[in-house]
Every structure is written in C-alpha cells, then in structure tokens.
Design an enzyme around this catalytic site. Structure first.
Site, PDB file in Angstrom:
ATOM      1  N   CYS A  83       0.865  -1.177   0.000  1.00 53.70           N
ATOM      2  CA  CYS A  83       0.000   0.000   0.000  1.00 53.70           C
ATOM      3  C   CYS A  83       0.899   1.225   0.000  1.00 53.70           C
ATOM      4  CB  CYS A  83      -0.870  -0.005   1.254  1.00 53.70           C
ATOM      5  SG  CYS A  83      -1.860   1.479   1.446  1.00 53.70           S
ATOM      6  N   CYS A 196      -1.458   3.768  -6.349  1.00 55.43           N
ATOM      7  CA  CYS A 196      -2.337   3.193  -5.337  1.00 55.43           C
ATOM      8  C   CYS A 196      -2.534   1.747  -5.762  1.00 55.43           C
ATOM      9  CB  CYS A 196      -3.682   3.923  -5.305  1.00 55.43           C
ATOM     10  SG  CYS A 196      -4.946   3.030  -4.374  1.00 55.43           S
ATOM     11  N   THR A 197      -2.292   0.833  -4.845  1.00 56.04           N
ATOM     12  CA  THR A 197      -2.295  -0.575  -5.245  1.00 56.04           C
ATOM     13  C   THR A 197      -3.679  -1.042  -5.700  1.00 56.04           C
ATOM     14  OG1 THR A 197      -2.555  -1.265  -2.921  1.00 56.04           O
ATOM     15  CG2 THR A 197      -0.312  -1.127  -3.778  1.00 56.04           C
ATOM     16  N   HIS A 198      -4.729  -0.418  -5.177  1.00 50.75           N
ATOM     17  CA  HIS A 198      -6.083  -0.799  -5.620  1.00 50.75           C
ATOM     18  C   HIS A 198      -6.246  -0.666  -7.140  1.00 50.75           C
ATOM     19  CE1 HIS A 198      -7.352  -0.878  -1.437  1.00 50.75           C
ATOM     20  NE2 HIS A 198      -8.528  -1.334  -1.834  1.00 50.75           N
TER      21      HIS A 198
HETATM   22  N1  DGL Z   1      -4.267   0.641  -1.656  1.00 51.78           N
HETATM   23  C1  DGL Z   1      -3.832   1.797  -0.989  1.00 51.78           C
HETATM   24  C2  DGL Z   1      -2.655   2.510  -1.632  1.00 51.78           C
HETATM   25  O1  DGL Z   1      -1.860   1.900  -2.308  1.00 51.78           O
HETATM   26  C3  DGL Z   1      -4.797   2.676  -0.238  1.00 51.78           C
HETATM   27  C4  DGL Z   1      -6.243   2.729  -0.625  1.00 51.78           C
HETATM   28  C5  DGL Z   1      -7.125   3.365   0.455  1.00 51.78           C
HETATM   29  O2  DGL Z   1      -7.450   2.635   1.388  1.00 51.78           O
HETATM   30  O3  DGL Z   1      -7.448   4.566   0.363  1.00 51.78           O
HETATM   31  O4  DGL Z   1      -2.435   3.665  -1.446  1.00 51.78           O
END
Ligand code: DGL
Length: 286
Positions: A83, A196-198
């Site tokens: 993350c 952002c990994t999402h």
């Molecule tokens: N997946 C996360 C990242 O790489 C954070 C997403 C979130 O919870 O806002 O920043």
C-alpha cells in the site's frame, strides 16, 4: 552459505502482506510468482479502510498497531506493506517499532516512468493522501525532475475497486476510470503510474481508456524483487522442495459477516478464507 537454523526458520514461517483492502492482492500474486515455495498470509485491513482519507498520524498509528497484531498472530518472517499510502505514512515508524524484523514498503514507480517517457509528461494516479504527501514531492524531486508530473487523486476509484470491481461489467469498469484517465492523456502524459495498489485491479481498463502509446506502470515486480533480496540476504528463503508450502490465507480485520467480494477474491487469488484476524491484539514476538 546460510546457517542451518536460518534455513529451517525460513521454511516454516509465512510472509505477511497487507493493505487497507484488496489492493495488495496483485502484489501477492507477483511475490508468489517470484517465490512459489513460500506460504503467505494476506491481510486486508477492512476495519481501517480506506487509508487514503486519513491523516498521516492516524495512519502511522494504524500501521504500527497492525504490524504488531500480524506478528503476534502469524509470526511471519517478513512483512510487505502493499500500500503506497500506508508505506508513506507508516513504514519508518513500523520499522522503528520492530527492530531487526524485515518490513518492505511500496514506492510509486515514478522513476521507471520518468526514464521511459517520450513526451516528457508522466501522470501519477494515487489516493487523496498520497498525491499531497511530502514523500511524493521528494520522490518526484529525486527521480523525475526533468519531466512534468501530473498528479491525480482518484480516491473514488478505491471504493469502486473494493466494493464493486469483483462484480462490475467491463462497461462499468471503463466508465469508472474514464473521467480520471482522459484529462491525463489530453495533457500529453504517455506514462501513467498506478501509485495506489487498488488501481492494479483496473489496470487493463485504465490502459484501454488511455489508448495506444500510453504505458501503465506499477511497482509490484519491484516489491517482489525487493522481498526476495531481503529474504535471501538474511538466509530466510524457503528451501526449495524441502517442505511443501502451507496453504496461503486471506485474513480480514473487523467483525463478520464479510462482504461477498472477499470470498470471490480469495478464490480468484488461490487463498484459503476469508477468516477474521484475531480481535484481541497479542504481544508481538521479539
Ligand atoms: N491501496 C492503498 C494505496 O496503495 C490505499 C487505498 C485506500 O485505502 O485509500 O495507497
């Protein structure tokens, strides 16, 4: 030659990977492809989701507490913060709180994008927290000072990925990304960094919306490479073929019942679960 005790220790213990939600799963897949002999526990901090709208101080405390809980519950041999937002806010504090324990963070792939751009313009898609973070300013100053960097806070995409993407039609996915991607390509960006990994779950949709000639880059292979190097340096790699790896698990924070997407994603990523991370924090092992 690694000490025998280190080899034995390395064989039995899992590698922990966590994110606020499902964003780190593509990082888990990349780590597994690079280190197939290891077992993994993936933790989605569903109770702390989302991270991108929290302050740095809040996140630092969340990360330090979660690393302690994960160590207490699973005694992992290493931990990956998959993350960007959590790494920027909490990596240093988590390392300070866990001296000697290997913690690998996630850094946006700004450097490779800056090296590869032909237009001289790159875009960084991230959470609200990451786009304004001094860490990103420093990374850009260090690795991308010759290029123009456009930053876009695409926080709504985080919730879309977490709650909808397991069920969304290709049209819905495309519509979700279109409004974020179009301004970047209109501005001339030919490299889009998924910071952002999402957003890796929408990688193909973002690439399709961007069109030909635009490269979409992320840091999953870099993180997997770093994990391998760290384990190898410490003699913690599982010994090939010695003990078959235990089944890897998907664990969630917070109380059940869990939303249905988590079971779908556990299956899709070859993980047992989801199960609940034990509600009571236990003391992290030394
Ligand atoms: N997946 C996360 C990242 O790489 C954070 C997403 C979130 O919870 O806002 O920043």
């Amino acid at each position: 030659m690694m000490p025998e005790s280190a080899a034995l220790e390395g064989s039995g213990r899992p590698i922990a990977i966590f994110d606020s939600g499902i964003g780190g799963l593509p990082y888990l897949a990349s780590a597994r492809a690079s280190l197939p002999g290891e077992s993994y526990v993936y933790i989605a901090d569903r109770a702390g989701f989302p991270y991108g709208t929290k302050t740095r101080a809040e996140l630092r405390d969340i990360v330090v507490a979660l690393v302690g809980r994960v160590r207490g519950a699973f005694d992992p041999k290493a931990l990956v913060i998959a993350c960007n937002t959590a790494s920027q806010a909490g990596l240093e504090a988590a390392r300070r709180a866990n001296p000697g324990f290997p913690i690998i963070g996630t850094v946006p792939a700004v450097k490779p994008a800056a090296e590869r751009t032909r237009s001289g313009i790159i875009a960084v898609m991230a959470t609200a927290g990451t786009v304004g973070d001094p860490y990103l300013d420093a990374l850009v100053a260090r690795c991308a000072k010759e290029v123009r960097v456009i930053r876009v806070a695409a926080q709504p995409l985080v919730a879309f990925v977490e709650r909808r993407s397991a069920f969304a039609s290709p049209e819905e996915r495309r519509a979700a990304v279109e409004g974020f991607v179009r301004p970047l390509t209109d501005a001339g960006a030919d490299e889009i960094v998924l910071a952002c990994t999402h957003f890796l779950h929408l990688r193909d949709d973002i690439a399709a919306a961007a069109g030909p000639g635009v490269e979409v880059v992320d840091s999953r292979d870099g993180v997997a490479g770093r994990l391998k190097a760290v384990l190898s340096e410490r003699g913690l790699l599982a010994t090939a073929g010695a003990v078959p790896p235990a089944r890897s698990r998907f664990v969630l924070t917070g109380e059940g019942p869990f939303e249905p997407e988590y079971a779908i994603l556990a299956t899709a990523f070859g993980l047992d679960g989801p199960t609940c991370l034990s509600p009571r924090p236990r003391e992290a092992r030394a």
